[in-house]
Design an enzyme around this catalytic site. Structure first.
Site, PDB file in Angstrom:
ATOM      1  N   ARG A   6       2.740   0.961  10.300  1.00 36.35           N
ATOM      2  CA  ARG A   6       2.202   1.370   9.008  1.00 36.35           C
ATOM      3  C   ARG A   6       3.316   1.324   7.974  1.00 36.35           C
ATOM      4  O   ARG A   6       4.134   2.235   7.870  1.00 36.35           O
ATOM      5  CB  ARG A   6       1.607   2.783   9.100  1.00 36.35           C
ATOM      6  N   GLU A  20      -6.098  -1.037  15.407  1.00 35.89           N
ATOM      7  CA  GLU A  20      -6.707  -2.013  14.496  1.00 35.89           C
ATOM      8  C   GLU A  20      -5.738  -3.128  14.118  1.00 35.89           C
ATOM      9  O   GLU A  20      -4.594  -2.882  13.759  1.00 35.89           O
ATOM     10  CB  GLU A  20      -7.178  -1.304  13.225  1.00 35.89           C
ATOM     11  N   SER A  72      -9.984  -6.097  10.072  1.00 36.20           N
ATOM     12  CA  SER A  72     -11.279  -5.571   9.634  1.00 36.20           C
ATOM     13  C   SER A  72     -12.024  -6.703   8.946  1.00 36.20           C
ATOM     14  O   SER A  72     -11.436  -7.407   8.116  1.00 36.20           O
ATOM     15  CB  SER A  72     -11.114  -4.402   8.660  1.00 36.20           C
ATOM     16  N   ARG A 103       0.845  -1.193   0.000  1.00 35.20           N
ATOM     17  CA  ARG A 103       0.000   0.000   0.000  1.00 35.20           C
ATOM     18  C   ARG A 103       0.875   1.236   0.000  1.00 35.20           C
ATOM     19  O   ARG A 103       1.880   1.304   0.719  1.00 35.20           O
ATOM     20  CB  ARG A 103      -0.929   0.017   1.217  1.00 35.20           C
ATOM     21  N   ARG A 120       1.179  -6.416  12.525  1.00 34.57           N
ATOM     22  CA  ARG A 120       0.544  -5.773  13.683  1.00 34.57           C
ATOM     23  C   ARG A 120       0.357  -6.770  14.820  1.00 34.57           C
ATOM     24  O   ARG A 120       0.422  -6.401  15.995  1.00 34.57           O
ATOM     25  CB  ARG A 120      -0.788  -5.148  13.264  1.00 34.57           C
TER      26      ARG A 120
END
Length: 430
Positions: A277, A349, A352, A262, A391
């Site tokens: 990130r 987070e 999801s 990403r 994560r």
């Protein structure tokens, strides 16, 4: 993709759904394009009928020796042929504009999704585990002594630039063990089929899973026009594109462990420290293809699959249902699972789990036949992280850290770590 017939039937409901997402009304603009397109199609069909009629009459006029009528009819055929071509071209152009407009409009939220402008409107629906009481100030993952030597951000920057990391030694092995634990649990206990998909995909796959055209800047494209996947949701979901599945083949449940990429467009200055990130990361993804009436229950099942992994790892977490203003573009409903990170003193987070309804299925024409001989209907597609590996590594390291710089690792990882469940202060497994 939205159903144009549903917008025609109830434009007010369409605009109301957009308003819940904080978007301006779009029904009028959509229907204007749709009306113009349909007018061109109708006019083209009428002109084609006139052309066909005149074509039949040309031969008869010639046979009767009516030269003037013959020439008039021949000229009419040519005129109508040009008119049909022009109208068809206009209709095609309007159809492309309508399709592009619809492709840029977010999915309608489910009725039970809470309204809200941003993450402050999210609603907690579950909480598990209590954050550990430390007898010292807990550090962030990259500050822990046993981790620091094996998590090299300078090397990552030297090789690739910012937001890259090189993991080595024991930390690299723990990262791999987490992915294997997740994948093996999904396969052996959760009934998912393992898939090893490509991570380079075509435009059609990105479009079909709602990543294009609106979010091209969020992903990486190669010089020969492949896309690096932002998550294996893309190839797994697109695997049913263009198919008409039999009802007894559903649900299809898949999982994959892949690299993900990403650009993190728009995140400048956010989470720059550590590996929270990154431009390149790994995820174990879950994707389900279901009948429409089964998709809500399937989302809850997928959510439990992800929550269960965190419980086995002993990581405190909370689950929230995202409000309309914080939900992703293609989602109809999304649950976020946030793991406790003591180094940040916050829940962040880690998964999801979303249902898109038939939003993606319409874009990629993925259907099923409810019963033999029945008219095909669109499937529903769902996706979820099970889990984000990097994560999860952060959460394991921060929650297991000790005052001396070592880390106590979750017992559930023992089979993948040779039974060694301590990361020592000098960076070894013991």
């Amino acid at each position: 993709m939205h159903d144009i017939r549903a917008i025609r039937d109830n434009p007010e409901a369409f605009d109301a759904a957009l308003a819940r997402r904080g978007e301006a009304p779009m029904a009028a603009a959509v229907l204007d394009l749709d009306s113009a397109r349909r007018e061109r199609i109708a006019a083209s069909e009428a002109a084609q009928a006139e052309q066909n009629k005149a074509s039949k009459e040309v031969g008869a006029a010639k046979a009767r020796g009516e030269e003037a009528e013959f020439e008039r009819l021949r000229a009419l055929v040519a005129e109508k042929k040009a008119e049909v071509a022009a109208l068809a071209a206009e209709a095609k152009d309007l159809d492309a504009k309508l399709t592009d407009m619809l492709a840029r409009i977010a999915n309608a939220p489910a009725d039970d999704v809470p309204d809200g402008a941003d993450e402050t409107g999210n609603v907690e629906v579950n909480r598990w585990g209590a954050p550990r009481a430390f007898g010292f100030t807990p550090r962030e993952h990259f500050e822990i002594a046993g981790v620091a030597a094996s998590m090299d951000f300078e090397m990552g920057a030297k090789i690739s630039g910012s937001r890259f990391v090189v993991l080595t030694g024991a930390v690299a092995r723990i990262h791999r063990a987490l992915a294997q634990f997740m994948l093996d649990t999904h396969i052996a206990e959760n009934g998912l089929t393992e898939v090893n998909p490509p991570v380079l995909v075509r435009d059609e796959a990105m479009y079909g899973t709602d990543k294009l055209p609106k979010f091209g800047d969020d992903s990486y494209q190669t010089t020969n026009d492949w896309w690096l996947v932002p998550t294996s949701e893309v190839p797994l979901t697109y695997s049913v594109a263009g198919e008409i599945l039999e009802a007894d083949a559903l649900p299809i449940r898949m999982t994959a462990h892949t690299l993900c990429f990403r650009s993190e467009a728009g995140s400048a200055g956010k989470d720059t420290a550590g590996m929270l990130r990154q431009h390149q990361f790994e995820k174990v993804e879950m994707v389900s293809i279901t009948r429409p009436e089964e998709s809500d229950a399937e989302q809850k099942r997928m959510l439990r699959c992800a929550e269960d992994l965190l419980e086995r790892l002993g990581l405190p977490y909370r689950t929230v249902v995202l409000c309309t203003g914080d939900m992703g573009f293609g989602a109809r409903r999304t649950y976020d699972i946030e793991a406790w990170l003591p180094g940040q003193d916050a829940y962040r987070e880690i998964s999801s789990v979303s249902t898109t309804g038939d939003f993606q299925a319409r874009r990629m024409n993925a259907r099923f036949r409810p019963e033999p001989g029945a008219k095909p209907e669109f499937v529903h597609t769902l996706n979820g992280s099970g889990l984000a590996v990097g994560r999860c590594l952060i959460a394991v390291l921060e929650n297991g850290q000790q005052a001396d710089g070592s880390v106590t690792l979750p017992e559930v990882l023992a089979p993948w770590l040779g039974g060694k469940l301590t990361l020592t202060a000098d960076g070894a497994l013991a």
